[in-house]
Design a protein around this motif. Structure first.
Motif, short mmCIF file in Angstrom:
data_model
loop_
_atom_site.label_atom_id
_atom_site.label_comp_id
_atom_site.label_asym_id
_atom_site.label_seq_id
_atom_site.Cartn_x
_atom_site.Cartn_y
_atom_site.Cartn_z
N TYR A 107 -8.35 -4.90 -1.23
CA TYR A 107 -8.10 -4.30 0.07
C TYR A 107 -7.63 -2.85 0.03
O TYR A 107 -7.81 -2.12 0.99
CB TYR A 107 -7.07 -5.13 0.85
CG TYR A 107 -7.59 -6.50 1.20
CD1 TYR A 107 -8.52 -6.68 2.20
CD2 TYR A 107 -7.16 -7.62 0.51
CE1 TYR A 107 -9.01 -7.92 2.52
CE2 TYR A 107 -7.64 -8.88 0.81
CZ TYR A 107 -8.57 -9.01 1.82
OH TYR A 107 -9.05 -10.26 2.13
N CYS A 108 -7.02 -2.41 -1.06
CA CYS A 108 -6.37 -1.10 -1.06
C CYS A 108 -6.98 -0.10 -2.03
O CYS A 108 -7.01 1.10 -1.76
CB CYS A 108 -4.89 -1.25 -1.40
SG CYS A 108 -4.04 -2.49 -0.41
N ALA A 109 -7.46 -0.57 -3.18
CA ALA A 109 -7.88 0.34 -4.25
C ALA A 109 -9.10 1.15 -3.87
O ALA A 109 -9.32 2.22 -4.45
CB ALA A 109 -8.15 -0.45 -5.52
N ILE A 110 -9.90 0.71 -2.92
CA ILE A 110 -11.08 1.46 -2.53
C ILE A 110 -10.71 2.84 -2.00
O ILE A 110 -11.44 3.81 -2.20
CB ILE A 110 -11.92 0.65 -1.51
CG1 ILE A 110 -13.30 1.27 -1.31
CG2 ILE A 110 -11.20 0.53 -0.19
CD1 ILE A 110 -14.23 1.02 -2.45
N CYS A 111 -9.55 2.96 -1.39
CA CYS A 111 -9.07 4.27 -0.91
C CYS A 111 -7.96 4.83 -1.81
O CYS A 111 -7.98 5.99 -2.18
CB CYS A 111 -8.54 4.17 0.51
SG CYS A 111 -9.79 3.77 1.73
N HIS A 112 -6.97 3.99 -2.13
CA HIS A 112 -5.78 4.46 -2.84
C HIS A 112 -5.96 4.52 -4.36
O HIS A 112 -5.10 5.07 -5.04
CB HIS A 112 -4.58 3.56 -2.51
CG HIS A 112 -4.15 3.67 -1.09
ND1 HIS A 112 -3.37 4.70 -0.63
CD2 HIS A 112 -4.39 2.87 -0.01
CE1 HIS A 112 -3.15 4.54 0.66
NE2 HIS A 112 -3.77 3.43 1.06
N TYR A 150 0.55 -2.75 10.62
CA TYR A 150 0.09 -2.03 11.80
C TYR A 150 -0.93 -0.94 11.50
O TYR A 150 -1.66 -0.53 12.39
CB TYR A 150 1.28 -1.38 12.52
CG TYR A 150 2.19 -2.37 13.19
CD1 TYR A 150 1.73 -3.23 14.17
CD2 TYR A 150 3.53 -2.43 12.85
CE1 TYR A 150 2.57 -4.12 14.79
CE2 TYR A 150 4.38 -3.33 13.47
CZ TYR A 150 3.90 -4.17 14.44
OH TYR A 150 4.73 -5.05 15.06
N GLY A 151 -0.97 -0.44 10.28
CA GLY A 151 -1.82 0.71 9.97
C GLY A 151 -1.09 2.00 10.28
O GLY A 151 -0.09 2.02 11.00
N GLY A 156 -6.28 1.49 8.80
CA GLY A 156 -6.18 0.44 9.81
C GLY A 156 -5.24 -0.67 9.39
O GLY A 156 -4.77 -0.73 8.25
N SER A 157 -4.98 -1.56 10.31
CA SER A 157 -4.12 -2.71 10.05
C SER A 157 -4.84 -3.70 9.14
O SER A 157 -6.04 -3.90 9.24
CB SER A 157 -3.77 -3.39 11.37
OG SER A 157 -3.15 -4.63 11.13
#
Length: 181
Positions: A107-112, A150-151, A156-157
């Protein structure tokens, strides 16, 4: 002669049985509501509900089964309060580091990025710009959980994808990544 009587009896019996038969409406039906059901229009008025017009609303103050309330609102003040006061309910036994790492990867590594340095695949391909590194941010486990719930800004959330326990796991894992950076 006996066979003639048997044939006549058979013809009379079949005439009696078939004379009362109506194909459009059978005489006897087992569970007639299954054959001729009552049709209801969607969103129509119905006597099945208390007010006679619309469906029942949940009782005042009730919450869905499995829902865990989160007391901080989706405001800047709520973010600051969660950052200052919110602590993870996970203890060392309920925190599952491999599962948290897997959830972070999905969920997160694609951006972070896998290391939390803000250089994920979407940032490298310039689809999103300005994703911060965890090393540059003043974050706590409560603020990470609040943002995952909440995002914030372009993020996004994730409350629909991750339940509260999983969001706490990811928030704890993010703090581990921040410590490594």
């Amino acid at each position: 002669m006996k066979s003639l009587y048997k044939i006549a009896l058979l013809v009379c019996l079949s005439a009696v049985v078939t004379s009362c038969f109506d194909k459009s409406k059978p005489n006897y039906q087992y569970f007639p509501n299954m054959y001729e059901s009552v049709g209801y229009e969607t969103y129509s008025e119905s006597k099945a509900f208390a007010n006679g017009k619309e469906g029942q609303l949940p009782a005042e103050g009730s919450i869905p089964r499995g829902f865990e309330p989160y007391d901080y609102p989706n405001t800047t003040e709520g973010y600051n309060a969660a950052k200052a006061n919110s602590k993870s309910p996970l203890d060392s036994l309920s925190y599952d580091a491999p599962k948290a790492a897997a959830l972070f990867t999905v969920y997160c590594a694609i951006c972070h990025g896998d290391k939390g340095d803000g250089k994920g695949k979407l940032v490298q391909r310039e689809k999103f710009l300005g994703v911060p590194s965890y090393a540059d941010r003043d974050i706590t486990v409560g603020s990470v959980f609040h943002v995952a719930t909440y995002g914030l800004n372009a993020m996004g959330s994730h409350a629909n994808q991750l339940n509260a326990h999983e969001r706490w796991q990811v928030a704890t894992y993010v703090m581990e990544l921040k410590g490594k950076l």
